[in-house]
Design a protein around this motif. Sequence first.
Motif, PDB file in Angstrom:
ATOM      1  N   LEU A 199       0.845  -1.197   0.000  1.00 58.52           N
ATOM      2  CA  LEU A 199       0.000   0.000   0.000  1.00 58.52           C
ATOM      3  C   LEU A 199       0.876   1.241   0.000  1.00 58.52           C
ATOM      4  O   LEU A 199       1.910   1.278   0.672  1.00 58.52           O
ATOM      5  CB  LEU A 199      -0.919   0.011   1.236  1.00 58.52           C
ATOM      6  CG  LEU A 199      -1.793   1.253   1.447  1.00 58.52           C
ATOM      7  CD1 LEU A 199      -2.899   1.321   0.387  1.00 58.52           C
ATOM      8  CD2 LEU A 199      -2.397   1.271   2.851  1.00 58.52           C
ATOM      9  N   ILE A 200       0.445   2.269  -0.759  1.00 54.84           N
ATOM     10  CA  ILE A 200       1.094   3.583  -0.729  1.00 54.84           C
ATOM     11  C   ILE A 200       0.049   4.615  -0.321  1.00 54.84           C
ATOM     12  O   ILE A 200      -1.060   4.630  -0.866  1.00 54.84           O
ATOM     13  CB  ILE A 200       1.687   3.956  -2.101  1.00 54.84           C
ATOM     14  CG1 ILE A 200       2.770   2.957  -2.527  1.00 54.84           C
ATOM     15  CG2 ILE A 200       2.285   5.370  -2.061  1.00 54.84           C
ATOM     16  CD1 ILE A 200       3.308   3.197  -3.922  1.00 54.84           C
ATOM     17  N   VAL A 201       0.420   5.459   0.643  1.00 54.65           N
ATOM     18  CA  VAL A 201      -0.434   6.583   1.052  1.00 54.65           C
ATOM     19  C   VAL A 201       0.375   7.853   0.901  1.00 54.65           C
ATOM     20  O   VAL A 201       1.498   7.935   1.412  1.00 54.65           O
ATOM     21  CB  VAL A 201      -0.924   6.436   2.513  1.00 54.65           C
ATOM     22  CG1 VAL A 201      -1.809   7.616   2.892  1.00 54.65           C
ATOM     23  CG2 VAL A 201      -1.669   5.125   2.712  1.00 54.65           C
ATOM     24  N   ILE A 202      -0.151   8.837   0.203  1.00 52.17           N
ATOM     25  CA  ILE A 202       0.545  10.110   0.038  1.00 52.17           C
ATOM     26  C   ILE A 202      -0.335  11.228   0.588  1.00 52.17           C
ATOM     27  O   ILE A 202      -1.432  11.478   0.093  1.00 52.17           O
ATOM     28  CB  ILE A 202       0.955  10.351  -1.440  1.00 52.17           C
ATOM     29  CG1 ILE A 202       1.658  11.689  -1.596  1.00 52.17           C
ATOM     30  CG2 ILE A 202      -0.202  10.202  -2.397  1.00 52.17           C
ATOM     31  CD1 ILE A 202       2.400  11.831  -2.924  1.00 52.17           C
ATOM     32  N   PHE A 203       0.134  11.873   1.665  1.00 47.90           N
ATOM     33  CA  PHE A 203      -0.619  12.939   2.323  1.00 47.90           C
ATOM     34  C   PHE A 203      -0.333  14.288   1.653  1.00 47.90           C
ATOM     35  O   PHE A 203       0.764  14.524   1.161  1.00 47.90           O
ATOM     36  CB  PHE A 203      -0.248  13.017   3.808  1.00 47.90           C
ATOM     37  CG  PHE A 203      -0.876  11.920   4.630  1.00 47.90           C
ATOM     38  CD1 PHE A 203      -2.192  12.007   5.048  1.00 47.90           C
ATOM     39  CD2 PHE A 203      -0.149  10.787   4.974  1.00 47.90           C
ATOM     40  CE1 PHE A 203      -2.776  10.999   5.811  1.00 47.90           C
ATOM     41  CE2 PHE A 203      -0.714   9.773   5.724  1.00 47.90           C
ATOM     42  CZ  PHE A 203      -2.037   9.878   6.143  1.00 47.90           C
ATOM     43  N   GLU A 204      -1.335  15.171   1.672  1.00 49.24           N
ATOM     44  CA  GLU A 204      -1.247  16.504   1.054  1.00 49.24           C
ATOM     45  C   GLU A 204      -0.743  16.367  -0.386  1.00 49.24           C
ATOM     46  O   GLU A 204       0.226  17.015  -0.784  1.00 49.24           O
ATOM     47  CB  GLU A 204      -0.309  17.407   1.863  1.00 49.24           C
ATOM     48  CG  GLU A 204      -0.703  17.578   3.312  1.00 49.24           C
ATOM     49  CD  GLU A 204      -2.048  18.263   3.491  1.00 49.24           C
ATOM     50  OE1 GLU A 204      -2.410  19.114   2.650  1.00 49.24           O
ATOM     51  OE2 GLU A 204      -2.760  17.925   4.456  1.00 49.24           O
ATOM     52  N   GLU A 205      -1.427  15.539  -1.162  1.00 47.90           N
ATOM     53  CA  GLU A 205      -0.940  15.210  -2.509  1.00 47.90           C
ATOM     54  C   GLU A 205      -0.841  16.422  -3.421  1.00 47.90           C
ATOM     55  O   GLU A 205      -0.135  16.389  -4.429  1.00 47.90           O
ATOM     56  CB  GLU A 205      -1.852  14.155  -3.150  1.00 47.90           C
ATOM     57  CG  GLU A 205      -3.307  14.576  -3.367  1.00 47.90           C
ATOM     58  CD  GLU A 205      -3.532  15.319  -4.664  1.00 47.90           C
ATOM     59  OE1 GLU A 205      -2.712  15.174  -5.579  1.00 47.90           O
ATOM     60  OE2 GLU A 205      -4.522  16.055  -4.754  1.00 47.90           O
ATOM     61  N   HIS A 206      -1.523  17.500  -3.074  1.00 49.65           N
ATOM     62  CA  HIS A 206      -1.515  18.705  -3.911  1.00 49.65           C
ATOM     63  C   HIS A 206      -0.256  19.544  -3.722  1.00 49.65           C
ATOM     64  O   HIS A 206      -0.008  20.460  -4.515  1.00 49.65           O
ATOM     65  CB  HIS A 206      -2.713  19.585  -3.533  1.00 49.65           C
ATOM     66  CG  HIS A 206      -2.607  20.125  -2.128  1.00 49.65           C
ATOM     67  ND1 HIS A 206      -3.055  19.425  -1.027  1.00 49.65           N
ATOM     68  CD2 HIS A 206      -2.075  21.271  -1.633  1.00 49.65           C
ATOM     69  CE1 HIS A 206      -2.818  20.121   0.061  1.00 49.65           C
ATOM     70  NE2 HIS A 206      -2.212  21.248  -0.269  1.00 49.65           N
ATOM     71  N   HIS A 207       0.543  19.266  -2.696  1.00 48.71           N
ATOM     72  CA  HIS A 207       1.590  20.193  -2.266  1.00 48.71           C
ATOM     73  C   HIS A 207       2.671  20.351  -3.331  1.00 48.71           C
ATOM     74  O   HIS A 207       3.117  19.387  -3.952  1.00 48.71           O
ATOM     75  CB  HIS A 207       2.230  19.718  -0.961  1.00 48.71           C
ATOM     76  CG  HIS A 207       2.699  20.840  -0.100  1.00 48.71           C
ATOM     77  ND1 HIS A 207       3.764  21.654  -0.451  1.00 48.71           N
ATOM     78  CD2 HIS A 207       2.255  21.320   1.081  1.00 48.71           C
ATOM     79  CE1 HIS A 207       3.956  22.557   0.482  1.00 48.71           C
ATOM     80  NE2 HIS A 207       3.053  22.378   1.432  1.00 48.71           N
ATOM     81  N   ILE A 214      -0.847  -2.637  -6.674  1.00 46.62           N
ATOM     82  CA  ILE A 214      -1.360  -2.424  -5.315  1.00 46.62           C
ATOM     83  C   ILE A 214      -2.179  -1.134  -5.289  1.00 46.62           C
ATOM     84  O   ILE A 214      -2.069  -0.303  -6.190  1.00 46.62           O
ATOM     85  CB  ILE A 214      -0.203  -2.327  -4.294  1.00 46.62           C
ATOM     86  CG1 ILE A 214       0.724  -1.146  -4.663  1.00 46.62           C
ATOM     87  CG2 ILE A 214       0.573  -3.623  -4.201  1.00 46.62           C
ATOM     88  CD1 ILE A 214       1.776  -0.835  -3.624  1.00 46.62           C
ATOM     89  N   PRO A 215      -3.007  -0.931  -4.260  1.00 44.17           N
ATOM     90  CA  PRO A 215      -3.769   0.322  -4.168  1.00 44.17           C
ATOM     91  C   PRO A 215      -2.912   1.487  -3.684  1.00 44.17           C
ATOM     92  O   PRO A 215      -1.910   1.289  -2.989  1.00 44.17           O
ATOM     93  CB  PRO A 215      -4.865  -0.010  -3.147  1.00 44.17           C
ATOM     94  CG  PRO A 215      -4.310  -1.125  -2.332  1.00 44.17           C
ATOM     95  CD  PRO A 215      -3.398  -1.907  -3.235  1.00 44.17           C
ATOM     96  N   ILE A 216      -3.304   2.700  -4.065  1.00 46.43           N
ATOM     97  CA  ILE A 216      -2.669   3.929  -3.585  1.00 46.43           C
ATOM     98  C   ILE A 216      -3.760   4.876  -3.128  1.00 46.43           C
ATOM     99  O   ILE A 216      -4.826   4.969  -3.767  1.00 46.43           O
ATOM    100  CB  ILE A 216      -1.790   4.579  -4.673  1.00 46.43           C
ATOM    101  CG1 ILE A 216      -1.154   5.874  -4.129  1.00 46.43           C
ATOM    102  CG2 ILE A 216      -2.555   4.857  -5.945  1.00 46.43           C
ATOM    103  CD1 ILE A 216      -0.112   6.486  -5.056  1.00 46.43           C
ATOM    104  N   ILE A 217      -3.509   5.578  -2.024  1.00 47.55           N
ATOM    105  CA  ILE A 217      -4.471   6.539  -1.482  1.00 47.55           C
ATOM    106  C   ILE A 217      -3.848   7.929  -1.518  1.00 47.55           C
ATOM    107  O   ILE A 217      -2.748   8.140  -0.991  1.00 47.55           O
ATOM    108  CB  ILE A 217      -4.879   6.173  -0.042  1.00 47.55           C
ATOM    109  CG1 ILE A 217      -5.631   4.841  -0.042  1.00 47.55           C
ATOM    110  CG2 ILE A 217      -5.747   7.262   0.563  1.00 47.55           C
ATOM    111  CD1 ILE A 217      -6.018   4.351   1.327  1.00 47.55           C
ATOM    112  N   LEU A 218      -4.533   8.878  -2.154  1.00 47.65           N
ATOM    113  CA  LEU A 218      -4.126  10.278  -2.183  1.00 47.65           C
ATOM    114  C   LEU A 218      -4.988  11.021  -1.173  1.00 47.65           C
ATOM    115  O   LEU A 218      -6.219  11.027  -1.284  1.00 47.65           O
ATOM    116  CB  LEU A 218      -4.309  10.871  -3.581  1.00 47.65           C
ATOM    117  CG  LEU A 218      -3.690  10.081  -4.736  1.00 47.65           C
ATOM    118  CD1 LEU A 218      -3.990  10.747  -6.055  1.00 47.65           C
ATOM    119  CD2 LEU A 218      -2.190   9.948  -4.547  1.00 47.65           C
ATOM    120  N   ASP A 219      -4.356  11.635  -0.195  1.00 45.04           N
ATOM    121  CA  ASP A 219      -5.074  12.275   0.912  1.00 45.04           C
ATOM    122  C   ASP A 219      -4.854  13.778   0.867  1.00 45.04           C
ATOM    123  O   ASP A 219      -3.714  14.244   0.892  1.00 45.04           O
ATOM    124  CB  ASP A 219      -4.566  11.708   2.243  1.00 45.04           C
ATOM    125  CG  ASP A 219      -5.436  12.118   3.418  1.00 45.04           C
ATOM    126  OD1 ASP A 219      -5.819  13.302   3.500  1.00 45.04           O
ATOM    127  OD2 ASP A 219      -5.738  11.255   4.257  1.00 45.04           O
TER     128      ASP A 219
END
Length: 665
Positions: free
Chosen positions: A251-259, A285-290
């Motif tokens: 799993l990949i999670v990327i916080f503040e993807e707009h930055h 795998i899934p990725i979540i953009l937060d």
Amino acid sequence: MIIVDVILPFPVWTHFSYIMPYSMIPIIGSRVIVPFRSKNVIGIIISICKKEKASDLNLKIVKSIIDHEPILNISLLNIFIWLSKYYYTPIGSLIFSIFPNVLKFKNIKFNKHNKIYFKHHFHNIYQFKMHKFFLSKKILLKINKILIKNSFSSWLISEINLYIKIKFYLGLFEKILKKNLQILIIVPFTKDIYPILFLLKKYFNIPIDIIHSNLSDKKLFDIWMKTKNNRNSIVIGTKKSIFFPFLYLGLIVIFEEHHLVYKNIDKFQYNVRDIAIFRAYQENIPIILDSNTPSLKTLYNVVCKKFFWINFHTNNTFLNIKYQIIDLKKEKIKIGLSNTLINKIIENIKKNFSVLLIFNKFDFMFIGLICSYCNWIPKCKICNDYYEVNKYNNIIFCRYCLTNYKKPLICYNCNFPALIKYNFGIKKIKRKIKTIFPDIPILFLISSNDIEKQKINLNISNFSIFHSGIIITMEKIAQNYYFPNIKLIGLINIDNYFSSFSFNNTEHFSHFYFNLVNLTKKYSKFLTILIQTSIPNNKDLINICNKKYFFCARNMLILRKKFLLPPWNFQTILYCQSKHCNQSYFFLKFIYIFLKKKSKEDNMLLWFVGPDPVFFGFKKKYFYKLLIQCSSRIYLRKILQTSLEVSKYFSIFQYVKWYLKLDVE
């Protein structure tokens, strides 16, 4: 005879072939020492082939093997190869710029056979602490929806209550970890790592590593090897963590993807968010953009059903911040501060509140005139501020009163032709502000060095030393730190966002404004934001101040669609540098003519702007740019690559350096 293809740490567009003796065992992704010109250098094997007769090839022989196992796994190596092709960057420069320093040249501990042996420590059972958490049916349904496919999928999470968001991530991470898979969490800044680390350690008894730029070479190398050998479960890091060699990434999670910090502008230009999506696709795998303020490109992908939106339908109340737009055309200005703002500052200081003034970077790049004989400085007759000099035209102007005149040839005080350009910059601002507020404590936080000097930690606790004062900073600092006891925020001049030739500047201001509001929401009832501008009736500005982010984003997307701008179309900017002006221009003109002719043959429409000069301010270097737009990203990349390959056969190619800014958003 075994022949290996090796990439070397040089800015060249090809690999090099070497003969490997039968006494050595070649491994793809491992390091070797090979001769190159008169030196021995470290390289990485990317492919192996066997040939019966290699004597005719006149190849050099590999000196020695460093690793008995690959430093780069096949999956990550394929990603680097794709990145090299996509971003038109030599793969050797790319890989060795990301490698830990220990793996490049220094501090490599060899044994007597000049080899490194890495130990395997795999963990198979994850133990969780007894501290359990309850998950509602809604949360479990969303988690199962993400994991049910066991394949690549992109998800946007936004506008969710913090309590529900934490429960969602804990439940999702638990299911991933039970499968013995690794998790990568990417954050924009080092300070964002520690709250996540604290929360995860509270619930999970698992090995967690953190990655940021302040780590020592040895520590970074240790984490690299632990990640490669699956000896950690979760990695939390800044943008370079996307390039770590995970063995079983789940799993990949990327916080503040707009930055904007995710957009690398150093040795080669790339967007970490886009690379993270591609890596998730490669790893299946899934990725979540937060993000509470997602980028327009991400929202466009949601509209096109390429991404899925995680929505819990929670009531996320809109923060109604008090604001006032100040028209700079109707105000008297002192060093960028209007009379209204000055009065409000004094009023807040009297109430023992601090004031935060946010300048943009252009306010500190001030070039004016001064007489080298009598030190006379031309000043605006309206606001009594210094005139600024236009670098490329013989004009002096006042950026606050919007008046301009022809640059004087002589000093009006002593009549000598001794006027020279002088960079006043931050010294001018500091001196002037102290004269306006002589008895008020003023703290300047213009760069990261200023923060280090003030020993400011995550909570900015040192600011409690004043009961009231003025903090002067820039946008980059303001949106990443929390400032207590602030009841007034002044945005000194935002015209550069709405009067710029860059169509994406309005989006960047919306991200900045809404994130600033989120940082101060605890004191939103008592906070006032004063916005100084020369365009107070701008519709985008009014919407940003009065509406929710998604209302503004929708309007910006509609406007971009109307004018066929990204993300509805695809833009690339080709920059060219040379020592002579004509060389850069003719190179881009050749590319322009080739693309126009080839696209006409292929019955595809390309839209061009340029070649135009770009004033970067480098001495003895001339820059030009060519903007290219197309409705198909695949075709644009293909035809651009063809044109650059053809240009190598012309003599002009030897005298220019070019680089690309891909996927303009």
